[in-house]
Scaffold this motif. Structure first.
Motif, PDB file in Angstrom:
ATOM      1  N   SER A 174      35.643   2.860  42.877  1.00 37.31           N
ATOM      2  CA  SER A 174      34.337   2.215  43.047  1.00 37.31           C
ATOM      3  C   SER A 174      33.247   3.098  42.440  1.00 37.31           C
ATOM      4  O   SER A 174      33.331   4.325  42.464  1.00 37.31           O
TER       5      SER A 174
ATOM      6  N   TYR B  92      23.984  -2.069  39.130  1.00 34.25           N
ATOM      7  CA  TYR B  92      25.291  -2.618  38.756  1.00 34.25           C
ATOM      8  C   TYR B  92      26.347  -1.855  39.551  1.00 34.25           C
ATOM      9  O   TYR B  92      26.374  -0.618  39.542  1.00 34.25           O
TER      10      TYR B  92
ATOM     11  N   LYS C   3      32.418  -7.123  41.276  1.00 33.94           N
ATOM     12  CA  LYS C   3      31.482  -6.614  40.281  1.00 33.94           C
ATOM     13  C   LYS C   3      30.172  -7.382  40.440  1.00 33.94           C
ATOM     14  O   LYS C   3      30.133  -8.602  40.278  1.00 33.94           O
TER      15      LYS C   3
ATOM     16  N   VAL D 232      30.541  -1.683  41.083  1.00 30.35           N
ATOM     17  CA  VAL D 232      31.945  -2.089  41.098  1.00 30.35           C
ATOM     18  C   VAL D 232      32.528  -1.579  42.406  1.00 30.35           C
ATOM     19  O   VAL D 232      32.617  -0.358  42.620  1.00 30.35           O
TER      20      VAL D 232
END
Length: 882
Positions: A297, A320, A337, A322
């Protein structure tokens, strides 16, 4: 009482004596001591004879020693000094002694102490405190030069070389304080420290400090030290640093943002909130933070801020992420995402008075708030809206507004976009009114004309279709609407207002709708017609006209009931009756060309439809309409006498803000001409409880299927009206705190700066001055609708309750709770408990969400100062770990 010593006496004293090396010695201690209780005086450069500098008395080879070869005028500006007790002059040695609350001002230098000695031949000032009757040292020297301040036990300063030696000193450097056993001040205003420490605690005996053996301080720059270690409550902590570096520059400065570290059950070991801060200019800065986890992550979050005084300000935050949760290969493994963009921009009204630009953009993916830490408000919201707008005007008569808007529902995963939306309007003008009017205004001079043009381009679609390709742009719907209202207002019988208006509307579209029945009937079996309706669009410019006429007559009636005695002074009733008429022709006829037909196999007949059913601004009516509308509005108020009233002043209390009754009669219908009677009302009780009431009553009877028939109720059964529906809405917003017990329903909102901090960080903001507070929001909605098919009423009650509050257990302990109650699920909604401890220069906090999807806890012990924001202990369990 302060007494002024004439300047001439001091000038005479110094000019009368010869040069120190030629003077006849006086007895030791011989001095001129005026018998006063307070002295103020000024020494001028012209009053002092020129003399050679002698060796500095700090110590041999001390950095504060004067240059013996230098022969110059030592004092270049007047010296102002005063003392509360006395001033003594040693004429032999050319010294001045000031006692009790002594103070000296020289250029940008200010010195205060219990005792000050000025040695003019050596250009030396000595200052120290004295012991009181209990042995406590009082009147410690306080030295200020420009923005720098020093507090010490004793001090020596050469005002020519601007060098100083200070013992047991404390000096403020920005948010921090520099302690030192011995400090040497250099002419360039830098400071050399021996056996010192740095802290952000404002106590002389600080709760914590970073100690070192030597250091150098560069004003408005930095502090650099040798080996350093942390001391808390006089106990050394085994936290050793080979050197120390402390920022000391006022304002912004670029640098590394130290991350926090730890371990997450589902994501592994991590570094969080690390990055870099870049002070681009005085008007702009950039902060880039990121997270990284050993199981894959990661996150990146840049934040840009900008501000121009009297111009504009704003910030742009992006993100942004993940998120990989769980073990790969297991059923609990999940990858998400997500991104977010938040932009706020506002223009100062003083920048451009005739135009304004504002932006409020809030775009997130549907799962961003689920997998990433956000504030409570964002987590509990599922609708996010954005808008960018620009307004201007031309000669204050023509107004232009341009908008771009976006609305997103993360629960239904739908997006609505309007890009762009334009509006042009003119002020109302009177074409028949002369600029130089004479006498009363004629009826035709009251005719006014206006103009408004609206244009927009919109899209409503699932968020998965927001791909910004040709397919997405083909789904946009657009159009332009022109409106020209023409109206006049005249008085009838001096009490009635008659308003007549004609509304001209024209819509512009770039396509029209075509419907056609496609026959797929099997030729071998012609008993049943099968097929489908095919809808296509025919591109091309389309201008669609429409007009209507309306007229209204209204007045206002007043009623007053006065009372000579008692607390109630009067009741007031205001009634606003109105009657209006509206007419719209039938635009479905062939001459207009706005409608067409297609074959409907279900009814085996042609069905009419509008070519502009999908038009963004609607389409002309397909039937003639003419109606009479009736409305009666009521307002009830009460005047009460104030307590101990002697001036007959009264206070007005609103009982009912509005209670209205309305219905209409359709002149064009062949039956069921009367519409149901609507009753609505609203009021506010105790300034906090909002009450709204709505109901509808029908005068037509129903058949066995529950359908309205053209027969009044009273013609076949008892009663006059049938209640179709009723709704009550109660909304209570209550804010209480210890600050407003005298005025129960007015809360202390704090200063503008505090409100801004609350808006930016509502969960981190703490008001210690509020001993307790309670905010409660409760709504109750009751509906009772008549089910025609079942011939019964369906009752429904919806309730919501949200509350938050805080309480100071002691002056240093505070507990804050936020929660609510879900009446349908019969359980508590989102709940958070925060405990805070004020540790003077440190702060401890424990944040806990005990249950729900956001379950988590976080314990933090940190230094309050932003300079030492990375000096902290943090333990937590993230909601993604549960």
């Amino acid at each position: 009482m302060w007494l002024l010593l004439p300047v001439s006496i001091l000038l005479y004293a110094f000019q009368a004596v010869p040069h120190p090396y030629e003077a006849t010695p006086r007895s030791t201690g011989d001095s001129l001591t005026p018998d006063t209780t307070g002295i103020t005086d000024t020494v001028s450069t012209d009053a002092l004879p020129s003399h050679s500098m002698v060796a500095d008395s700090l110590k041999e080879n001390d950095t504060t020693s004067a240059d013996t070869a230098k022969k110059a005028q030592a004092i270049s500006s007047p010296v102002n000094y005063k003392a509360k007790d006395s001033i003594s002059f040693d004429l032999k040695n050319r010294k001045v002694y000031l006692y009790n609350d002594a103070e000296i001002d020289y250029e940008d230098i200010n010195l205060k102490a219990a005792r000050i000695e000025i040695d003019f031949p050596k250009n030396i000032i000595d200052a120290n405190g004295i012991k009181d009757s209990t042995g406590k040292l009082i009147g410690k020297p306080k030295f200020s030069e420009g923005a720098q301040t020093y507090r010490s036990k004793e001090m020596r300063y050469n005002y020519e070389t601007e060098k100083g030696r200070i013992k047991k000193v404390i000096t403020e450097q920005g948010e921090g304080k520099l302690h030192g056993d011995i400090i040497k001040k250099m002419p360039d205003k830098s400071i050399n420290v021996r056996k010192g420490s740095y802290t952000t605690c404002n106590l002389d005996d600080p709760h914590f400090e970073i100690k070192y053996t030597k250091a150098k301080m560069l004003p408005d720059n930095k502090i650099v030290s040798g080996p350093a270690y942390l001391v808390i409550e006089d106990v050394p902590i085994p936290l050793f640093l080979p050197f120390g570096f402390f920022p000391n520059k006022q304002g912004q400065q670029s640098g590394i943002l130290v991350p926090s570290y730890g371990e997450s059950n589902d994501r592994g070991f991590f570094f969080e909130d690390g990055g870099y801060y870049w002070g681009i200019s005085d008007n702009m800065d950039l902060e880039i933070r990121g997270d990284i986890y050993t199981r894959g992550s990661w996150a990146l979050e840049p934040k840009l801020r900008y501000k121009k005084r009297y111009g504009y300000s704003g910030n742009l935050n992006a993100g942004y992420t993940v998120n990989k949760v769980g073990e790969k290969g297991t059923k609990n493994y999940e990858v998400s995402k997500d991104f977010s963009v938040r932009w706020r921009h506002s223009q100062d009204p003083k920048a451009r008075p005739n135009s304004n630009f504002n932006a409020n953009v809030n775009i997130v993916t549907s799962s961003y708030n689920k997998f990433n830490p956000v504030n409570t408000q964002d987590y509990l919201s599922n609708t996010f809206q954005s808008s960018i707008s620009y307004q201007t005007n031309f000669n204050q008569k023509v107004h232009l507004t341009a908008n771009m808007s976006h609305s997103q529902n993360t629960k239904s995963k739908t997006v609505s976009m309007t890009v762009p939306q334009l509006s042009v309007s003119t002020d109302k003008f009177y074409p028949f009114r002369s600029e130089e009017r004479v006498g009363e205004t004629k009826w035709y001079e009251k005719i006014s004309v206006g103009y408004t043009m609206n244009m927009k381009n919109t899209l409503n679609a699932p968020d998965s279709l927001i791909t910004f390709d040709n397919k997405m742009f083909d789904e946009f719907r657009n159009g332009i609407k022109h409106s020209i209202p023409i109206s006049s207002n005249i008085k009838v019988l001096n009490h009635l207002n008659l308003t007549n208006s004609i509304n001209l509307t024209e819509r512009w579209y770039t396509e029209s709708l075509q419907k056609q029945f496609i026959d797929t009937t099997n030729a071998d079996n012609d008993s049943t017609i099968t097929g489908y309706i095919q809808e296509t669009t025919d591109p091309g410019f389309q201008a669609v006209h429409e007009f209507s006429f309306s007229s209204s007559l209204n007045t206002r009636l007043y009623g007053m009931l006065n009372f000579k005695k008692g607390p109630v002074k009067a009741f007031r009733h205001v009634m606003n009756p109105s009657v209006s008429f509206s007419y719209r022709p039938d635009f479905s006829t062939e001459q207009w060309g706005y409608y067409d037909t297609y074959y409907d196999p279900a009814t085996n007949q042609e069905r009419q439809y509008s070519l502009y059913e999908d038009g963004i601004y609607g389409y002309p009516s397909g039937r003639e309409s003419g109606s009479l509308n009736f409305n009666i509005g009521n307002n009830f108020e009460m005047k009460v006498r104030t307590p101990k009233d002697t001036t007959q002043e009264s206070k007005k209390i609103k009982l009912v803000d509005n209670l209205s009754f309305s219905t209409s009669y359709d002149l064009s219908a062949d039956s069921l001409n009367w519409s149901p009677i609507s009753v609505s009302g609203r009021t506010k009780l105790f300034k906090k409880l909002n009450v709204t009431y709505r109901s509808s009553y029908d005068m037509y009877a129903l058949d066995s299927t529950g359908k309205r028939i053209d027969q009044f109720i009273w013609e076949e059964q008892d009663g006059f009206l049938r209640r179709d529906n009723t709704s009550w809405n109660f909304g209570l917003n209550l804010s209480l705190s210890d600050k407003d017990l005298d005025e129960m329903f007015q809360s202390d909102k704090g200063s503008e700066e505090e409100l801004q901090q609350v808006n930016e960080n509502p969960e981190d903001y703490i008001r210690w001055d509020n001993k307790w507070s309670l905010n409660l929001s409760y709504t109750l909605n009751y509906t009772n609708n008549y089910q025609k098919s079942l011939d019964e009423y369906n009752r429904d009650v919806i309730q919501t309750l949200d509350f938050n509050g805080s309480m100071n257990i002691t002056n240093k302990w505070k507990v804050r709770v936020r929660s609510g109650y879900d009446f349908k699920a019969k359980e508590l909604s989102y709940t958070s408990i925060n405990i805070h401890r004020d540790l003077h220069c440190w702060q401890m906090s424990f944040n806990w969400v005990p249950f729900g999807n956001r379950q988590r806890w976080n314990f933090t012990l940190r230094a309050k100062s932003s300079l030492l924001q990375d000096l902290k202990i943090e333990k937590k369990k993230d909601f993604r770990d549960f």
